[in-house]
Design a protein around this motif. Structure first.
Motif, PDB file in Angstrom:
ATOM      1  N   CYS A 143      -4.124   2.190   5.418  1.00 50.48           N
ATOM      2  CA  CYS A 143      -4.031   3.074   4.392  1.00 50.48           C
ATOM      3  C   CYS A 143      -4.179   4.563   4.798  1.00 50.48           C
ATOM      4  O   CYS A 143      -3.636   5.440   4.407  1.00 50.48           O
ATOM      5  CB  CYS A 143      -4.948   2.577   3.253  1.00 50.48           C
ATOM      6  SG  CYS A 143      -4.817   1.264   2.373  1.00 50.48           S
TER       7      CYS A 143
ATOM      8  N   PHE B 280      -3.752   7.987   2.579  1.00 44.20           N
ATOM      9  CA  PHE B 280      -4.913   7.928   1.664  1.00 44.20           C
ATOM     10  C   PHE B 280      -6.274   8.201   2.590  1.00 44.20           C
ATOM     11  O   PHE B 280      -6.206   8.192   3.693  1.00 44.20           O
ATOM     12  CB  PHE B 280      -5.154   6.241   1.486  1.00 44.20           C
ATOM     13  CG  PHE B 280      -4.419   5.741   0.406  1.00 44.20           C
ATOM     14  CD1 PHE B 280      -4.827   5.984  -0.909  1.00 44.20           C
ATOM     15  CD2 PHE B 280      -3.424   4.865   0.934  1.00 44.20           C
ATOM     16  CE1 PHE B 280      -3.816   5.459  -1.907  1.00 44.20           C
ATOM     17  CE2 PHE B 280      -2.710   4.357  -0.264  1.00 44.20           C
ATOM     18  CZ  PHE B 280      -2.965   4.432  -1.484  1.00 44.20           C
TER      19      PHE B 280
ATOM     20  N   TYR C  54       0.783   4.274  -2.881  1.00 47.26           N
ATOM     21  CA  TYR C  54       0.699   5.709  -2.604  1.00 47.26           C
ATOM     22  C   TYR C  54       1.938   6.570  -3.284  1.00 47.26           C
ATOM     23  O   TYR C  54       1.357   7.299  -3.896  1.00 47.26           O
ATOM     24  CB  TYR C  54       0.740   5.917  -1.195  1.00 47.26           C
ATOM     25  CG  TYR C  54       0.257   7.084  -0.778  1.00 47.26           C
ATOM     26  CD1 TYR C  54      -1.070   7.379  -0.629  1.00 47.26           C
ATOM     27  CD2 TYR C  54       1.149   8.164  -0.518  1.00 47.26           C
ATOM     28  CE1 TYR C  54      -1.316   8.773  -0.191  1.00 47.26           C
ATOM     29  CE2 TYR C  54       0.757   9.436  -0.198  1.00 47.26           C
ATOM     30  CZ  TYR C  54      -0.596   9.637  -0.129  1.00 47.26           C
ATOM     31  OH  TYR C  54      -1.279  10.967   0.341  1.00 47.26           O
TER      32      TYR C  54
ATOM     33  N   TRP D  50       0.828  -1.270  -0.012  1.00 50.86           N
ATOM     34  CA  TRP D  50      -0.145  -0.045  -0.022  1.00 50.86           C
ATOM     35  C   TRP D  50       0.775   1.254  -0.022  1.00 50.86           C
ATOM     36  O   TRP D  50       0.423   2.158  -0.913  1.00 50.86           O
ATOM     37  CB  TRP D  50      -1.181   0.066   1.360  1.00 50.86           C
ATOM     38  CG  TRP D  50      -1.766  -1.319   1.524  1.00 50.86           C
ATOM     39  CD1 TRP D  50      -2.037  -1.953   2.671  1.00 50.86           C
ATOM     40  CD2 TRP D  50      -2.314  -2.264   0.489  1.00 50.86           C
ATOM     41  NE1 TRP D  50      -2.910  -2.895   2.378  1.00 50.86           N
ATOM     42  CE2 TRP D  50      -2.815  -3.136   1.073  1.00 50.86           C
ATOM     43  CE3 TRP D  50      -2.236  -2.190  -0.855  1.00 50.86           C
ATOM     44  CZ2 TRP D  50      -3.419  -4.278   0.520  1.00 50.86           C
ATOM     45  CZ3 TRP D  50      -2.880  -3.195  -1.430  1.00 50.86           C
ATOM     46  CH2 TRP D  50      -3.540  -4.227  -0.905  1.00 50.86           C
TER      47      TRP D  50
ATOM     48  N   THR E  47     -10.209   7.623   2.996  1.00 47.59           N
ATOM     49  CA  THR E  47     -11.117   6.288   2.876  1.00 47.59           C
ATOM     50  C   THR E  47     -12.463   6.913   2.270  1.00 47.59           C
ATOM     51  O   THR E  47     -12.855   8.085   2.854  1.00 47.59           O
ATOM     52  CB  THR E  47     -11.428   5.766   4.416  1.00 47.59           C
ATOM     53  OG1 THR E  47     -10.276   5.525   4.891  1.00 47.59           O
ATOM     54  CG2 THR E  47     -12.272   4.570   4.005  1.00 47.59           C
TER      55      THR E  47
END
Ligand code: SAM
Length: 297
Positions: free
Chosen positions: A122, A127, A85, A81, A129
């Protein structure tokens, strides 16, 4: 549109030196699911610490060791992950298909809520969501005492369990909304129909049938249906974009990208799957004149 280009890299996606920063427009994937038995061996191969912890489980402090195994499996996925990114452009979407796991360990039947662990990792990476999809699968049987189906006493409260008949398609965004030039032709040519918009942007997807038609080798990779890859690509990318799948399996994402006028890069650690990837993608590659490039690290 020029023919699309596709790269398959046989190697570990925990590092992706082949991909420049901020160069991918969408990631869709389905990783090996932590705490599902069929993936134990591979997690142990990618991260020998996990294999050592399974051995330790035989003897001491079982609950603590179970937690360590689960943590280590998610840390192993989180490396992917983090690389994802790095390589996504600002505003790109990342879609992760994941199922929770049920398992009896140390005499206790329990659920490992993989979806929530992935959201935590994440978010920590930066990130955002977004609302997720529940993929309702009709095939799973109800469970009782960790077995595949209700037994007689499944009708008697309170010891039966809820069946895990949904998987998650988690959706994240990197940074702010993606920017396009005004009247960008690729974007306009990628518009969805009203029916697609109404059906696909709702939270429950009932997608049936595909798994029964898959080969034994595809079952080994736990392939997701073509329909899932097609929808996500149409919803979250435009023609000419490049799609990343860091856990390519049987090549479903490459195939869907090819059919939908998108480029792609896929990583797969198991070189035995190359034959099935080639077979799955050969028709769409020939039909669309796409270029496919395979490298092994
Ligand atoms: C759930 S399957 C993906 C199935 C795929 N969506 C499809 O439709 O066929 C996960 C895949 O990730 C691969 N894999 C696991 N760890 C990996 C890693 N670190 N790098 C690259 N591939 C990996 C496994 O070999 C497996 O084929």
């Amino acid at each position: 549109m020029p023919p699309t280009q596709h790269r398959i890299i046989i190697g570990n996606s925990q590092i992706m030196p082949e991909i420049a920063d901020a160069s991918m427009h969408l990631m869709i994937t389905s990783p090996p699911y932590p705490m599902i038995k069929m993936w134990d061996h591979q997690f142990g191969e990618v991260n020998p610490k996990i294999a050592a912890l399974w051995h330790k489980l035989e003897s001491e402090r079982m609950e603590e060791t179970i937690r360590q195994i689960y943590d280590a499996m998610h840390e192993s996925l989180a490396k992917v992950w983090a690389e994802t990114y790095r390589v996504l452009v600002e505003g790109a979407i990342a879609c992760i298909n994941i199922g929770d796991a049920t398992r009896s360990l140390n005499g206790r039947f329990r659920v490992f809520a993989n979806h929530s662990r992935i959201i935590e990792h994440c978010e920590r990476l930066g990130f955002t969501t977004l609302p997720y999809i529940l993929w309702k699968k009709p095939t799973t049987k109800p469970t009782y005492k960790g077995k595949g189906a209700f037994l007689g006493s499944g009708f008697l409260p309170p010891n039966a369990y809820i069946t895990l008949d949904c998987e998650f398609i988690l959706i994240f965004r990197k940074g702010k909304l993606r920017h396009f030039p005004p009247k960008d032709p690729n974007r306009y040519q990628s518009a969805l129909t009203k029916k697609q918009r109404d059906e696909w942007f709702s939270q429950i997807w009932q997608i049936t049938g595909t798994r029964q038609t898959t080969s034994q080798m595809e079952r080994r990779t736990a392939a997701y249906p073509d329909e899932i890859a097609n929808r996500l690509i149409k919803m979250f990318s435009v023609k000419g974009d490049t799609i990343l799948d860091p856990f390519l399996g049987s090549g479903t994402t490459t195939n869907a990208a090819t059919k939908n006028g998108r480029n792609s890069i896929g990583y797969e650690i198991d070189d035995e799957l190359l034959q099935i990837i080639k077979k799955k993608t050969e028709n769409s590659v020939v039909e669309t004149d796409a270029e496919i490039n395979i490298t092994t690290r």
